[in-house]
Design an enzyme around this catalytic site. Structure first.
Site, PDB file in Angstrom:
ATOM      1  N   THR B   1       0.846  -1.309   0.062  1.00  0.00           N
ATOM      2  CA  THR B   1       0.150  -0.075   0.016  1.00  0.00           C
ATOM      3  C   THR B   1       0.879   1.133   0.214  1.00  0.00           C
ATOM      4  O   THR B   1       1.910   1.346   0.510  1.00  0.00           O
ATOM      5  CB  THR B   1      -0.841   0.025   1.355  1.00  0.00           C
ATOM      6  OG1 THR B   1      -1.928  -1.016   1.254  1.00  0.00           O
ATOM      7  CG2 THR B   1      -1.806   1.213   1.402  1.00  0.00           C
ATOM      8  N   VAL B  30     -12.376  -5.817   1.875  1.00  0.00           N
ATOM      9  CA  VAL B  30     -11.748  -4.430   1.755  1.00  0.00           C
ATOM     10  C   VAL B  30     -11.086  -3.935   3.097  1.00  0.00           C
ATOM     11  O   VAL B  30     -11.597  -4.063   3.911  1.00  0.00           O
ATOM     12  CB  VAL B  30     -12.926  -3.351   1.431  1.00  0.00           C
ATOM     13  CG1 VAL B  30     -12.487  -1.946   1.266  1.00  0.00           C
ATOM     14  CG2 VAL B  30     -13.725  -3.751   0.045  1.00  0.00           C
TER      15      VAL B  30
END
Lengths: 211, 141
Positions: B1, B30
């Site tokens: 990320t 998610v």
């Protein structure tokens, strides 16, 4: 009166001393803007965002292009296509962008078959009154916005998926299911009795597997 | 990320995240990255923050929102980041995570949770005082 004037001067002196202390720090702070800061040692992302600012782009442009560069570079395998395949072997993407002036947010989650997730998130701000679009519907929105619809699978993601299958699908994120998810692949069914254990969250996440 | 915070010359703040999430996740899962206040948060009246790590845990604490609120109250960015990490530690001592924080004057900082195999956190900073984007490291707490 004299005492009063002396008091005034003392006050002015205190104020000047105060400014004398604060000004260098204040000047240093001013000199430290603009600033781009990003998680992990993703240099090209930082460089891209900085160059966007230098060329007169907005802060939102810098975030979009900087994070977008990481999607292209597949930073650490944790950003962009071809990384972190899910249980079915598919790579899906999540992204968000926020404007701190207007407090507008555009986000996509579980985005499939579209590479530029942060770009689609920006379009959510620009072309909708919504905040978060998810799944296949987010992909359809992306296509409407002109983004290519393409496979996110790579040889690397296929290899990661195959290795995982060969290791009896270990590790995974199931609990309280049969067959025992710590030993076997699915499909799983829920166990009748649910046991509550303290979560052990450090075992599966690391510098190559994270949000 | 990747999580990113950009603060312009006039103090305007923007932030963002992009990720392919956790490996071998359940389809449909998610993490924190696309959730405002969790993955990142920006407010031009205070500053910006972005988190990274185990999104399943971190998203429960809205760490980026919390950090920005600390900075709004005048807390130094490094301390704001540390306070957020400390708060999560109380509930999930073994969580994998880190956060970066920057305020509207250009001050910045970062913090992370020390666990085996993760004792330092690397992040990038660009500003006029640095000749180029510079890698910085913090020791985890």
């Amino acid at each position: 009166m004299a005492a009063g004037r002396g008091g005034d001067w003392q006050g002015v002196t205190v104020v000047l001393l105060f400014l004398g202390v604060l000004t260098p720090a204040g000047a240093a702070s001013a000199a430290a803007l603009p600033v781009v800061i990003n998680t992990w040692a993703f240099r090209t992302a930082a460089d891209t965002a900085w160059r966007v600012l230098e060329s007169g782009g907005s802060e939102l442009d810098a975030v979009e292009r900087g994070c977008g560069q990481c999607e292209i570079d597949q930073c650490d395998g944790s950003v962009g296509y071809g990384g972190s395949p899910d249980e079915s072997g598919e790579t899906t993407l999540d992204a968000m962008i926020m404007d701190g002036n207007t407090m507008e947010v555009g986000a996509v989650a579980d985005l499939r078959r579209v590479k530029n997730a942060i770009g689609v998130a920006r379009k959510v701000i620009e072309y909708t009154k919504h905040t978060l679009l998810v799944g296949e519907s987010a992909s359809l929105f992306a296509v409407k916005m002109g983004f290519p619809y393409e496979d996110l699978t790579t040889q690397k993601s296929l290899s990661l998926y195959s290795e995982w299958l060969n290791q009896s699908c270990q590790p995974n994120y199931w609990k309280n299911v049969v067959p025992d998810s710590s030993k076997s692949c699915g499909p799983y069914k829920r166990r009748e009795e649910v046991t509550y254990k303290e979560e052990q969250t450090s075992s599966q996440r690391n510098i190559h597997n994270h949000d | 990320t990747i999580g990113m915070v950009v603060i312009g010359a006039s103090g305007t703040v923007a932030s963002g995240t992009s990720t392919n999430g956790a490996i071998h996740k359940l389809p449909g899962r998610v993490g924190d990255s696309p959730i405002a206040g969790a993955g990142s948060y920006a407010d031009s009246t205070a500053g910006g923050a972005a988190a990274t790590g185990d999104g399943d845990i971190m998203m429960r604490f809205l760490p980026s929102y919390q950090a920005v609120e600390y900075m709004r109250m005048g807390t130094d960015p490094t301390l704001a980041c540390q306070k957020v990490i400390s708060r999560i530690q109380k509930y999930a001592p073994k969580f994998f995570g880190a956060i970066i924080c920057a305020n509207t004057t250009g001050s910045y900082g970062a913090a992370c949770n020390k666990i085996p195999g993760f004792t330092q956190f690397h992040f990038m900073v660009s500003n006029p005082l640095l000749s180029r984007p510079t890698e910085q490291v913090v020791d985890c707490i």
